[in-house]
Enzyme design. Structure first.
Site, PDB file in Angstrom:
ATOM      1  N   ASP A  81       0.847  -1.183   0.000  1.00 38.32           N
ATOM      2  CA  ASP A  81       0.000   0.000   0.000  1.00 38.32           C
ATOM      3  C   ASP A  81       0.887   1.238   0.000  1.00 38.32           C
ATOM      4  OD1 ASP A  81      -2.337   1.794   0.729  1.00 38.32           O
ATOM      5  OD2 ASP A  81      -3.259  -0.165   1.081  1.00 38.32           O
TER       6      ASP A  81
ATOM      7  N   HIS B 252      -3.715   5.922   3.430  1.00 41.24           N
ATOM      8  CA  HIS B 252      -4.422   4.687   3.099  1.00 41.24           C
ATOM      9  C   HIS B 252      -3.803   3.465   3.769  1.00 41.24           C
ATOM     10  CE1 HIS B 252      -6.135   1.585   0.338  1.00 41.24           C
ATOM     11  NE2 HIS B 252      -7.117   2.451   0.174  1.00 41.24           N
TER      12      HIS B 252
ATOM     13  N   ASN C 117     -14.134  -0.712  -6.371  1.00 34.52           N
ATOM     14  CA  ASN C 117     -15.232   0.204  -6.063  1.00 34.52           C
ATOM     15  C   ASN C 117     -15.931   0.697  -7.323  1.00 34.52           C
ATOM     16  OD1 ASN C 117     -14.396   0.089  -3.331  1.00 34.52           O
ATOM     17  ND2 ASN C 117     -12.905   1.700  -3.690  1.00 34.52           N
TER      18      ASN C 117
ATOM     19  N   SER D 140     -11.314  -1.258  -0.056  1.00 31.41           N
ATOM     20  CA  SER D 140      -9.954  -1.197   0.471  1.00 31.41           C
ATOM     21  C   SER D 140      -9.897  -1.625   1.924  1.00 31.41           C
ATOM     22  CB  SER D 140      -9.405   0.224   0.354  1.00 31.41           C
ATOM     23  OG  SER D 140      -8.995   0.519  -0.942  1.00 31.41           O
TER      24      SER D 140
END
Length: 704
Positions: free
Chosen positions: A180, A224, A319, A384
């Site tokens: 990430d 994130h 998404n 996520s």
């Protein structure tokens, strides 16, 4: 950029200004051209980035899969390339090449000893969902308070985490890697469970000092990875929040530095390097809360390597709001996670599909904010965050059964999920998979490792093309394994289906798939890429058995021979040389040329000439990707007797029909006219374009 073909056009006709040639972006006859994407400096790698269609890549970097070191050395020498780095565990190398890597890839792909050759793709990342509001009543009951803060995701009606913890499943002894943006190892909720290592695959640097990591990572755009990590491993210390596996350890692996913007992902090679490093450094779970990859190449090899070493790979479904394949979630063997809201309903943004495994909370989840952005906690939404909850539950399984295979982990998550959740109250549906994950059910079911489901299977399908010239490796073929009895189109049918593309050796691999009987479908090279006639592609339909316990080293094998034409990676253009007006080949009204190619020379431009009288209604058409297949997004210039461009076109039709080109023009002067065929990339100066599948035919007619 040096553009010899267009320079020749300008030089030979004298009065043709370069700007006139590039005005095609705004003056189409007929049709419209999309805005050209210029190469730019990539914020993460300080490299020149080019774009062709949806493909964004490092312009002079090529990722190759090689069979052995001598093959790599030979390929680098042939391509006059420099080997920048290798990932020897999966036999993948990064080459720095001369010129545009998209063009070089077509030459490299046919070199002996290379399994594939791809431009070093830049990942676009997962699109965040639109704002979903908040859960005003998420702390309505005391069983939603964990540590200090309310976390509905962990309560008995959702992940049921406490029941697992009470049974001793808290992740102790299991290491999870978070691929990430940089996770904050200094955050109070995360510091105690940091494994003491963090990795930047682009720098090939391992960090063991938290202060140095934070110094190099802190950014207003990097949050994130911290959110993701906290849902997995936030420590149970009576403060802040707690993760679903609060005694597991974690390692951040940076695939998106997020230094100057939220989305500046490293390229494909470095993501693969990060996954392999994490596996080699003991990670049993790899969490991937990102999307935008492709179906084969370095990342697939890296994930297959991880799974062959007993490491589960978890990915967010995406998404997109749609039912579709997204990668890496759709790769065989990956545990794909969808998102649920506080009422255990599928969140509207969560991507659906047959490849979905299960679902977990992904709307308004309470997660840790990095200290460099003020610390504390926020409510965050997206698949996520359902993905790391899934990764954390996988860690609980590995704690109980360290010898479990990735497929066994996936299946125990699925068979213990709350199947009443979703559109099918009796089990699987394409929106939520096998239902809502339930860690407590896993603890109740997995009383011993004998309760694990059967091991998965590993398969390799080898394809050979047989045509008039003999046998050839079945390159660029499509392979589908479809479980017997699948009800096509049924949203509640759990029958597995896996897809893969063959490499340069004709191999398609499937890691950690469900054992059982399959219908096997194979088709020759994809005509949308290579072009050609449908009957030249060839197809095969048969059966295949995937055996429980087969491995990457000893997979289940199937050999398929297709009556199919092998793609020509070195086609001969019958009209070359025709790269200047002086070399232009003659074409007449009513004629369509044989198949020709924008290939073989830098910035290739092909010239044809014809004679027109005053008043002739000239119509010229390029039949390319839209009508013949192949990969050429064509561009066409019509040049008058005075050397001026009188018409030009990228995409035909108003509104646009397809990417083929067409010009119409009424001749105002008698004399010799020229047609110049090239690609949109070359015409708009957005990159060289030299695929061997850049095929076209030129058709000329007089409409009156």
């Amino acid at each position: 950029m040096h553009r010899p073909s267009l320079h020749n056009l300008s030089r030979n006709f004298g009065v043709v200004a370069l700007t006139a040639l590039l005005a095609a972006c705004g003056q189409q006859t007929p049709g419209t051209t999309p805005t050209a994407v210029k190469p730019k400096a990539d914020l993460s790698e300080h490299a020149t980035v080019a774009q062709s269609g949806k493909l964004k890549y490092v312009q002079n970097e090529l990722v190759v899969g090689y069979t052995d070191q001598s093959s790599l050395n030979r390929a680098a020498s042939t391509l006059k390339a420099t080997v920048v780095a290798t990932i020897p565990e999966i036999r993948v190398a990064l080459l720095r090449v001369q010129g545009d890597s998209l063009k070089v890839s077509s030459q490299a792909f046919r070199l002996p000893g290379l399994r594939y050759a791809q431009p070093n793709q830049i990942i676009t990342g997962e699109t965040p969902p639109a704002g979903q509001g908040n859960l005003n009543a998420q702390a309505a009951s005391t069983d939603q308070i964990f540590d200090e803060l309310p976390q509905y995701a962990l309560d008995p009606r959702h992940l049921n985490a406490k029941a697992a913890w009470d049974a001793g499943l808290d992740g102790q002894g299991v290491l999870v890697a978070v691929l990430d943006d940089p996770g904050d190892v200094s955050h109070p909720d995360l510091a105690a469970n940091w494994a003491g290592k963090a990795y930047n695959p682009f720098l090939d640097k391992v960090y063991t000092d938290a202060a140095e990591w934070v110094k190099d990572s802190a950014s207003e755009f990097a949050s994130h990875g911290t959110f993701v990590a906290s849902s997995i491993v936030a420590v149970d210390d009576g403060k802040g929040i707690v993760g679903v596996a609060p005694k597991a350890k974690w390692m951040p692996v940076v695939i998106n530095p997020a230094a100057k913007t939220e989305n500046e992902f490293y390229s494909y090679f470095y993501i693969a390097r990060g996954a392999v490093w994490a596996t080699n450094n003991g990670a049993r779970v790899l969490n991937n809360s990102w999307g935008g990859g492709v179906s084969f190449g370095a990342v697939k090899d890296a994930f297959d390597y991880a799974m062959s070493n007993g490491t589960a790979v978890v990915a967010s479904m995406g998404n997109s709001y749609y039912d579709e394949y997204q990668y890496p979630a759709a790769l065989p063997g990956v545990i794909a996670s969808g998102a649920l809201d506080g009422s255990n309903r599928k969140v509207t943004f969560s991507t659906s599909g047959r490849h979905i495994s299960s679902s977990a909370p992904g709307q308004d989840t309470m997660l840790a904010n990095p200290t460099w952005l003020g610390g504390g906690h926020e409510l965050i939404s997206g698949t996520s965050f359902s993905s790391p909850y899934t990764a954390g539950v996988a860690a609980l399984v590995y704690q109980k059964c360290p010898a479990a295979t990735p497929f066994q982990v996936r299946r125990i998550l699925e068979t213990t999920a709350n199947g009443s959740i979703g559109s099918n109250p009796n089990g699987f549906d394409r929106e939520t998979g096998w239902g809502a994950l339930n860690a407590g059910n896993i603890a109740k079911t997995l009383t011993s490792c004998d309760k694990l489901p059967a091991k998965g299977a590993n398969a390799r399908i080898n394809v050979t093309y047989l045509d008039a010239t003999g046998k050839h490796p079945g390159v660029l073929g499509d392979v589908i394994l479809r479980g017997k009895g699948m009800r096509a189109g049924a949203t509640d049918d759990p029958t597995p289906m896996y897809l893969s593309t063959t490499d340069a050796e004709g191999n398609a691999t499937f890691a950690e798939i469900a054992p059982g009987e399959y219908d096997l479908y194979v088709a020759g090279s994809d005509l949308s890429i290579t072009g050609g006639k449908l009957e030249e592609r060839g197809t095969y339909v048969g059966s295949f058995t995937a055996t429980s316990g087969s491995t990457r080293v000893k997979p289940d094998l199937k050999e398929v021979i297709l009556a199919a034409t092998s793609p020509d990676f070195n086609p001969v253009d019958p009209y070359e040389p025709n790269d200047t007006p002086a070399q232009a080949k003659t074409i007449a009204y009513g004629q369509t040329t044989n198949t020709a190619y924008i290939f073989g020379k830098p910035n290739d431009l092909d010239f044809f000439k014809f004679t027109a009288a005053v008043g002739d209604q000239i119509k010229a058409e390029v039949l390319a990707m839209g009508q013949l297949g192949g990969s050429l997004d064509s561009f066409l210039f019509l040049i008058g007797p005075d050397g001026k461009v009188v018409a030009q076109n990228d995409d035909r039709g108003e509104p646009r029909i397809d990417s083929d080109s067409e010009v119409t023009y009424t001749a105002k002067a008698a004399g010799t006219y020229y047609l110049a065929v090239t690609s949109f990339n070359i015409a708009s100066d957005t990159g060289d374009d030299g695929s061997p599948f850049n095929k076209y035919q030129l058709k000329l007619t007089k409409a009156n």
